[in-house]
Design an enzyme around this catalytic site. Structure first.
Site, PDB file in Angstrom:
ATOM      1  CB  SER A  22      -8.621  -4.940   6.681  1.00 53.41           C
ATOM      2  OG  SER A  22      -8.815  -3.536   6.627  1.00 53.41           O
ATOM      3  N   GLY A  51      -5.067  -4.613   4.310  1.00 48.59           N
ATOM      4  CA  GLY A  51      -4.019  -3.809   3.705  1.00 48.59           C
ATOM      5  C   GLY A  51      -4.093  -3.692   2.201  1.00 48.59           C
ATOM      6  CG  HIS A  66     -10.530  -1.915  10.447  1.00 52.03           C
ATOM      7  ND1 HIS A  66      -9.424  -1.157  10.806  1.00 52.03           N
ATOM      8  CD2 HIS A  66     -10.213  -2.536   9.279  1.00 52.03           C
ATOM      9  CE1 HIS A  66      -8.473  -1.332   9.898  1.00 52.03           C
ATOM     10  NE2 HIS A  66      -8.931  -2.156   8.958  1.00 52.03           N
ATOM     11  CG  ASP A  88      -9.822   0.784  13.704  1.00 53.25           C
ATOM     12  OD1 ASP A  88     -11.003   0.957  13.320  1.00 53.25           O
ATOM     13  OD2 ASP A  88      -9.032   0.020  13.128  1.00 53.25           O
ATOM     14  CG  ASN A 124      -5.920  -0.347   2.890  1.00 56.36           C
ATOM     15  OD1 ASN A 124      -5.890   0.205   3.988  1.00 56.36           O
ATOM     16  ND2 ASN A 124      -6.434  -1.554   2.724  1.00 56.36           N
TER      17      ASN A 124
END
Length: 437
Positions: free
Chosen positions: A259, A288, A412, A409, A318
């Site tokens: 992502s 993801g 990202h 967040d 991930n």
């Protein structure tokens, strides 16, 4: 129990935890139990609430895209015993039902046993569910139940049995566990759970992926929030590549990843247009994705038929984030990708980036895993065809903290973060672009 499994469990547990101690350990019963026996918590990424009575509703997230979401739980009790808990959620990319121990539990005697529970799936057509157990401070591991659980919808109670070895890895610490059981959910759904226990006895049940080979075994992404768009996006990227080739403007640079790479199409779009559009850049990032998902995409044509000057690879957060994977296993997955890219793009310089930092503080558990991976993959560079670059310092404050001004967040990048990425990478990337083939 096979000899290989005994050897693995011996490494994980130590011989002191077999024999009389293991035989004396009673089963751990989570449901049914008095309501006060466990701290039952319902929540999402922004808020949590304790299910102390018959029901609880968690406030919706404040983000505009999630304000229509709902999350609630209710308990069914009989004669002072909590028998079952219902979780009802809508349009959430992450929700959880957690049964937390009020005192640390030693789960080491149970790692040869089974996690058992009953699941009643009322609705899961647009959702997913994962069973989780803690494996130390900051460490939680889960087993994806989406496929079987969707098949159970409307069929009443189903017994689920998972080997406790599904949650065990070398170096995990099960001596002081405060989360013996949780259900993580995504999307929308309505499920009930009952008769939850951890037993010393190994019983037949659902299989779990072999963690030792998962990161290097090609697979499509099977998360509930990805199954509808993941394969169509792969086909769109094949078409995007085809159009670049047919127009006589094949990509000079290709970015491969998850992502964070996909974000070049969103938060990083303006930076991309200024710096990489002129290179006919191609970004094949999928939210993801773990190493095995990128491997599947590469083996299904995403970089075939092109000869970019440089390929930029960043992947792994991930692997460590979704399943708290051992850094050596994540590094093995990245090495498999390096080999695959070199095989398919033998004339292309590969720029392997360190996995970006995540979490606010330097001691964040998942950031620590990423840093250990980075130390391993640095050795994959040969200075000729494969080059390693760690730009993480450019994304962090002087004290090592990660600012929400760069990653809102804490995972990202925003537009500012993509600008920092481009500027920190530019000297190395420009040099590689200018290097004759």
């Amino acid at each position: 129990m096979s000899g290989a499994r005994k050897a693995m469990l011996g490494t994980l547990l130590g011989t002191a935890f077999f024999g009389t101690q293991a035989q004396a350990a009673p089963d751990i019963t989570i449901l049914p139990a008095p309501a006060a026996a466990w701290r039952t918590v319902v929540g999402h990424w922004e808020a949590q609430a304790e299910l102390s009575g018959d029901s609880v509703t968690v406030p919706a997230p404040t983000a505009e895209y999630a304000r229509a979401s709902t999350l609630a739980a209710s308990a069914r009790s009989t004669a002072g015993q909590r028998e079952a808990v219902l979780l009802d959620w809508k349009e959430l990319w992450q929700a959880t039902l957690r049964f937390e121990s009020r005192q640390p539990l030693d789960l080491r005697p149970y790692l040869g046993g089974t996690l058992e529970f009953d699941l009643d799936v009322a609705e899961l057509g647009q959702g997913g569910v994962r069973a989780k157990v803690a494996c130390g401070d900051g460490c939680e591991r889960g087993v994806n139940l989406m496929a079987p659980a969707r098949g159970w919808a409307g069929k009443g109670w189903q017994r689920v049995a998972l080997p406790m070895s599904c949650f065990a890895r070398e170096g995990a610490d099960f001596s002081k566990v405060r989360l013996p059981f949780a259900l993580d959910s995504t999307g929308s759904g309505r499920i009930s759970v009952a008769n939850v226990r951890i037993t010393r006895e190994a019983k037949p049940g659902l299989a779990c992926p072999d963690y030792r080979t998962e990161s290097v075994t090609p697979a499509m992404l099977d998360e509930s929030w990805a199954v509808d768009w993941w394969l169509p996006r792969h086909k769109e990227k094949l078409e995007e590549k085809r159009k670049l080739i047919e127009a006589g403007t094949p990509p000079e640079v290709v970015f491969i990843g998850d992502s964070i790479t996909q974000g070049w199409e969103k938060e990083g779009r303006e930076v991309w247009q200024r710096h990489f559009a002129k290179l006919n850049g191609l970004a094949v990032g999928f939210g993801g994705d773990r190493t095995e998902n990128v491997l599947w995409r590469l083996q299904h044509g995403e970089i075939d038929g092109i000869r970019p000057k440089v390929a930029v690879l960043m992947i792994g957060t991930n692997n460590t984030g979704h399943r708290a994977e051992n850094p050596t296993t994540t590094a093995a997955g990245i090495k498999r990708l390096v080999d695959e890219i070199r095989k398919r793009l033998p004339d292309t310089k590969l720029l392997l980036l360190a996995i970006f930092p995540r979490g606010e503080k330097p001691d964040d558990f998942q950031r620590g895993l990423n840093e250990r991976v980075n130390k391993l993959i640095e050795g994959y560079a040969d200075g000729r065809n494969v080059h390693f670059l760690n730009i993480n310092a450019a994304l962090l404050n002087a004290d090592g903290t990660l600012s929400k001004d760069v990653m809102p967040d804490l995972l990202h990048p925003n537009e500012k973060g993509y600008g920092l990425w481009q500027r920190a990478m530019a000297p190395t990337l420009d040099k590689l672009l200018a290097t004759p083939r």
